[in-house]
Enzyme design. Structure first.
Site, PDB file in Angstrom:
ATOM      1  N   VAL A  51      40.458  55.085  -1.155  1.00 27.82           N
ATOM      2  CA  VAL A  51      40.930  56.494  -0.844  1.00 27.82           C
ATOM      3  C   VAL A  51      42.173  56.453   0.166  1.00 27.82           C
ATOM      4  O   VAL A  51      43.181  57.120  -0.048  1.00 27.82           O
ATOM      5  CB  VAL A  51      39.867  57.364  -0.038  1.00 27.82           C
ATOM      6  CG1 VAL A  51      40.609  58.857  -0.175  1.00 27.82           C
ATOM      7  CG2 VAL A  51      38.772  57.892  -1.287  1.00 27.82           C
ATOM      8  N   HIS A  52      42.012  55.574   1.205  1.00 29.75           N
ATOM      9  CA  HIS A  52      43.050  55.189   1.961  1.00 29.75           C
ATOM     10  C   HIS A  52      44.361  54.633   1.224  1.00 29.75           C
ATOM     11  O   HIS A  52      45.532  55.027   1.385  1.00 29.75           O
ATOM     12  CB  HIS A  52      42.935  54.176   3.064  1.00 29.75           C
ATOM     13  CG  HIS A  52      41.764  54.761   4.071  1.00 29.75           C
ATOM     14  ND1 HIS A  52      40.627  55.223   3.969  1.00 29.75           N
ATOM     15  CD2 HIS A  52      42.302  55.001   5.438  1.00 29.75           C
ATOM     16  CE1 HIS A  52      40.090  55.563   5.258  1.00 29.75           C
ATOM     17  NE2 HIS A  52      41.244  55.564   6.133  1.00 29.75           N
ATOM     18  N   GLU A  53      43.927  53.857   0.373  1.00 25.74           N
ATOM     19  CA  GLU A  53      44.969  53.213  -0.382  1.00 25.74           C
ATOM     20  C   GLU A  53      45.701  54.248  -1.353  1.00 25.74           C
ATOM     21  O   GLU A  53      46.857  54.230  -1.614  1.00 25.74           O
ATOM     22  CB  GLU A  53      44.532  52.091  -1.211  1.00 25.74           C
ATOM     23  CG  GLU A  53      45.607  51.142  -1.817  1.00 25.74           C
ATOM     24  CD  GLU A  53      46.249  50.452  -0.833  1.00 25.74           C
ATOM     25  OE1 GLU A  53      47.656  50.268  -1.101  1.00 25.74           O
ATOM     26  OE2 GLU A  53      45.896  50.063   0.382  1.00 25.74           O
TER      27      GLU A  53
END
Length: 600
Positions: free
Chosen positions: A536-538
């Site tokens: 999700v960060h990516e």
């Protein structure tokens, strides 16, 4: 990116499988509350330590702050926040032996144990660490450093504005960032309208639960949870796709995508908890029907026995004895079923004190959208509430919110934007990668302090101002949005203290759900949780830079070996060294990531 630190994810989990959970207790008096472990399964303690949830560490739950502020009235007495204990089962007939009573209680507690495993964090009235109404904040020996920090920030911004005025004749300088955000054609109004529509669309989750699952259109254990996941995936794809379609700048995109992630987490928690309760509710209704049929059978048997006795006394004596035996057996089964019904009813009430809030009475439009604006991503039937809104407090947080945004813009414009434009010019001149990479160390040094400042300000903006503002206007009394993460000595401690609302979500819906659904061990569940969080960060980084590089994913997954390292004899019980390593990562991480995405 800062909002998503340590994972704002949603997990694809099967709610019908037993869920392990945890709760927070509260000490009496002015002592800070210390977390406790649910008595459902003692194995939860071990698994939570692996995920970075060592609940033996204190969370500053300020009970004394309630009397100081004077406006917190928990809707549930403190004692009711403990795990619900089933009431005494119905009395059995005199013919029931002690052995039968033992079996009855055993069956009741078996079903309570079987169903009572989807437990949730217990919400209790509390204040954040830096809230000026918190007595622990004003009495802290570091109170002066807090004052010094904000005075330094103010003077720093004054200096930036003075330099801009001297050089450009404008305190905002060249103000490219403000132009990007608010210039005509940047669709700020469209952004606001789209965000409102996005929040409104979360009502589809309510329709799935009330219109399909509750009415029997779909079975949650079968296709219900699949429908929920399909909707969540389509929702998130629509959010990202809308930003691409509108061609928004990174400022609009980051806000919209991260808010979309929050909405997905809220829908997931709402859907899977209510889906879990739907299975219990259907079982309870089925047991009630069986009890009614059995009770009618007892009455019919008794009437038949009386008629037989009037016809033939000798024959009836034998029949009556036989009928009484069958009647006793049926009464035993009825009482055991009632005990299970009672346990299921307790589970359907959750933490609610008002029966009108128990499932399925909670499936209302008001309840759903009230939860959507609450500063939490873990759904519960009832939360502790304050009894009034302090208007001045809400205005204070609102003004602080816009003030911090202004400070962030000033710092970014003065120190970050020039470095970014330098890399853009290097690429425009077709400078070779090797030559651009030579600028990496200097770029890192130029960005390290501005990014550190932005990192702290973004955290304070969200977890101290925005969430407290939402909590105040929604009467939400539990303000434990973070813990003392600045004292962290390991990355697992940071994972639970930096962002407690998301940490609670990950622990309940990803970590424990991985163990329950996929039957994995706690190490694999930890890997799944961190992996999903990193993905999700990516995704957010891709939305900003339109590049899929995986730098952030790799760096975040490196936290796992660092957690292992912190438990070795070289770092264990060395708090100062551990805290230094932690701050080194916080200092260098954001600037390294930004430099890599800009140069490569």
């Amino acid at each position: 990116m800062a909002v998503l630190a340590n994972g704002e994810d949603n997990g694809a989990m099967d709610s019908t499988v037993a869920f392990n959970g945890f709760h927070y207790g509260r000490n009496s008096g002015s002592e800070a509350a210390r977390p406790g472990i649910s008595s459902i399964e003692s194995s939860t303690t071990t698994s939570e330590e692996e995920f970075g949830t060592d609940l033996s560490l204190s969370r500053q739950k300020t009970v004394a702050a309630q009397s100081c502020r004077g406006d917190y009235q928990p809707s549930t007495p403190p004692s009711s926040f403990s795990q619900p204990t089933p009431s005494t089962p119905p009395l059995t007939p005199k013919s029931t032996t002690p052995v039968v009573k033992s079996e009855q209680n055993k069956r009741k507690h078996h079903h309570l144990h079987h169903h009572k495993q989807f437990t949730t964090p217990i919400f209790t009235p509390s204040l954040t660490t830096f809230d000026r109404h918190n007595p622990l904040a004003t009495s802290s020996p570091f109170f002066g450093f807090y004052t010094l920090f904000w005075m330094s920030v103010f003077l720093f911004v004054v200096k930036i504005g003075a330099d801009n005025w001297r050089e450009y004749g404008n305190v905002l300088g060249t103000h490219e960032i403000l132009s990007t955000m608010f210039a005509p054609g940047k669709e700020v109004v469209v952004l606001g309208l789209a965000d409102g529509v996005m929040c409104g669309l979360t009502g589809v989750g309510l329709f799935i639960q009330r219109g399909l699952v509750l009415r029997g259109g779909v079975n949650w254990d079968g296709s219900g949870w699949v429908v929920q996941h399909v909707w969540q995936t389509g929702f998130m794809a629509g959010v990202v796709g809308f930003t691409l379609w509108r061609g928004w700048p990174w400022t609009h995109t980051v806000f919209f995508v991260m808010h979309g992630v929050v909405m997905v987490m809220k829908m997931h928690s709402f859907g899977f908890y209510n889906g879990y309760l739907s299975g219990l509710w259907k079982r309870r209704e089925g047991l009630k029907g069986r009890v009614e049929r059995l009770e009618k059978g007892v009455i019919t048997e008794g009437v038949a026995s009386s008629v037989e006795k009037a016809d033939n006394t000798a024959t009836t004596t034998t029949l009556r004895r036989h009928g009484e035996g069958e009647e006793t057996d049926m009464l035993k089964e009825v009482n055991m079923l009632k005990s299970e019904i009672e346990a299921l009813t307790e589970e359907l009430k959750g933490k609610a004190t008002d029966p009108s809030r128990a499932y399925p009475n909670n499936l209302t439009v008001w309840n759903h959208y009230e939860y959507i604006v609450f500063p939490t991503v873990v759904y519960e039937l009832e939360y502790p509430r304050s009894n009034k809104i302090n208007v001045y407090y809400a205005l204070e947080k609102l003004v602080a919110c816009f003030g911090i945004i202004f400070v962030m813009i000033m710092i970014s414009q003065a120190f970050i934007y020039p470095v970014v434009m330098q890399t853009v010019e290097m690429k425009a001149q077709n400078m070779p990668l090797a030559k651009r990479f030579k600028q990496f160390p200097w770029m890192l040094l130029d960005l390290i302090f501005p990014f550190m400042m932005e990192y702290l300000l973004v955290w304070y903006l969200i977890w101290e101002t925005i969430l407290n503002f939402l909590a105040e206007i929604t009467y939400f009394a539990d303000r434990s949005f973070y813990d003392a993460w600045w004292n962290c000595v390991s990355w697992d401690q940071f994972a639970r203290d930096w962002n407690r609302p998301v940490h609670n979500f990950l622990l309940r819906h990803v970590y424990h759900s991985s163990i329950s659904t996929f039957k994995v061990n706690r190490h694999t569940a930890t890997l799944i949780t961190f992996g999903l969080s990193a993905c999700v960060h990516e995704l957010v980084m891709w939305c900003i830079f339109k590049k899929l590089r995986g730098y952030l994913l790799v760096l975040q997954m490196c936290q796992l070996p660092l957690v292992r390292l912190s438990r070795t004899r070289w770092l264990k019980n060395r708090a100062t060294l551990g805290n230094m390593i932690f701050w080194l990562g916080i200092f260098t991480g954001p600037s390294v990531l930004c430099s890599l995405y800009l140069i490569l």
